[in-house]
Design a protein around this motif. Structure first.
Motif, PDB file in Angstrom:
ATOM      1  N   ARG A   1       1.754   4.965   1.094  1.00 44.12           N
ATOM      2  CA  ARG A   1       1.512   5.810   2.266  1.00 44.12           C
ATOM      3  C   ARG A   1       2.002   7.209   1.907  1.00 44.12           C
ATOM      4  O   ARG A   1       3.191   7.468   1.840  1.00 44.12           O
TER       5      ARG A   1
ATOM      6  N   GLU B   1       4.202  -1.085   3.403  1.00 38.98           N
ATOM      7  CA  GLU B   1       3.879   0.267   2.962  1.00 38.98           C
ATOM      8  C   GLU B   1       5.055   0.898   2.229  1.00 38.98           C
ATOM      9  O   GLU B   1       6.205   0.751   2.642  1.00 38.98           O
TER      10      GLU B   1
ATOM     11  N   ARG C   1      -9.506  -2.319   2.711  1.00 32.84           N
ATOM     12  CA  ARG C   1      -9.061  -1.771   4.009  1.00 32.84           C
ATOM     13  C   ARG C   1      -9.376  -2.725   5.155  1.00 32.84           C
ATOM     14  O   ARG C   1      -8.610  -2.824   6.116  1.00 32.84           O
TER      15      ARG C   1
ATOM     16  N   PRO D   1      -3.056   6.958   3.790  1.00 33.27           N
ATOM     17  CA  PRO D   1      -2.872   5.828   2.879  1.00 33.27           C
ATOM     18  C   PRO D   1      -3.392   6.116   1.481  1.00 33.27           C
ATOM     19  O   PRO D   1      -4.223   6.999   1.279  1.00 33.27           O
TER      20      PRO D   1
ATOM     21  N   ALA E   1      -3.572   0.403  -3.309  1.00 35.02           N
ATOM     22  CA  ALA E   1      -2.910  -0.821  -2.863  1.00 35.02           C
ATOM     23  C   ALA E   1      -2.771  -1.812  -4.002  1.00 35.02           C
ATOM     24  O   ALA E   1      -3.453  -1.729  -5.027  1.00 35.02           O
TER      25      ALA E   1
ATOM     26  N   ARG F   1       0.842  -1.198   0.000  1.00 35.79           N
ATOM     27  CA  ARG F   1       0.000   0.000   0.000  1.00 35.79           C
ATOM     28  C   ARG F   1       0.872   1.241   0.000  1.00 35.79           C
ATOM     29  O   ARG F   1       1.888   1.298   0.699  1.00 35.79           O
TER      30      ARG F   1
ATOM     31  N   GLN G   1       6.448   4.479   1.086  1.00 36.26           N
ATOM     32  CA  GLN G   1       6.299   5.903   1.391  1.00 36.26           C
ATOM     33  C   GLN G   1       6.366   6.744   0.108  1.00 36.26           C
ATOM     34  O   GLN G   1       7.229   6.526  -0.736  1.00 36.26           O
TER      35      GLN G   1
END
Length: 187
Positions: free
Chosen positions: A127, A167, A155, A132, A135, A125, A169
């Protein structure tokens, strides 16, 4: 192979018309997600339609597979299920994008795919700095994801299995969701 999925079945009730075909920056809204997936070289493209399906399907390119969702009123999870039931047998993972987030870029999609290829996580996913984003779901979780209920999509799967989530970034704010005409000003 990576599958690209665009969830475009919603009723657009707050928008007041079929927002998936509303033109933003010279493209129907749904095409922004399709173009981001295409530019990232996904192996197949699936668009889930529901409300006003004929109108939405009318703006889709011929190479896009359509997954009809007659249960779209029952929530986003039904659209995710419709898409996952239609993926190719050799699909390793599916990038899931919403039709109403034109700011998701090819770099975002590539970051999801890279995150999957390097970690082999069940879920990858994005971020953003403020929350968020989209995905990617690996084939390992297709079955469980296809049995979710309600309007929160994957989710719920992420919340119940945080150990599955890797995750990535992204150093910018999350792209705006277009829910109303006023949202177009920020897109």
């Amino acid at each position: 192979m990576i599958t690209g999925v665009v969830l475009a079945a919603g009723a657009s009730s707050r928008f007041g018309s079929t927002k998936q075909v509303y033109v933003v920056d010279d493209l129907p809204l749904v095409m922004h997600a399709i173009e981001a997936l295409r530019a990232a070289d996904v192996g197949e493209l699936i668009v889930v339609t529901g409300h006003d399906a004929e109108t939405v399907e009318g703006v889709l390119p011929d190479d896009v597979l359509v997954a009809p969702n007659p249960s779209y009123r029952d929530g986003q999870a039904t659209s995710l299920a419709a898409a996952l039931h239609g993926v190719a047998a050799d699909s390793e993972a599916a990038v899931i994008l919403m039709a109403d987030q034109p700011g998701v870029t090819v770099d975002d999609v590539r970051a999801l795919i890279h995150g999957f290829r390097t970690t082999r996580s069940q879920i990858v996913r994005l971020r953003y700095v403020d929350g968020p984003g989209p995905a990617l779901l690996s084939r390992e979780v297709y079955g469980e994801a296809a049995h979710l209920h309600g309007d929160i999509g994957a989710r719920a799967l992420m919340a119940s299995h945080p150990e599955w989530v890797h995750e990535v970034q992204v150093d910018r704010r999350a792209p705006i969701d277009i829910d109303t005409h006023e949202d177009l000003e920020g897109a």
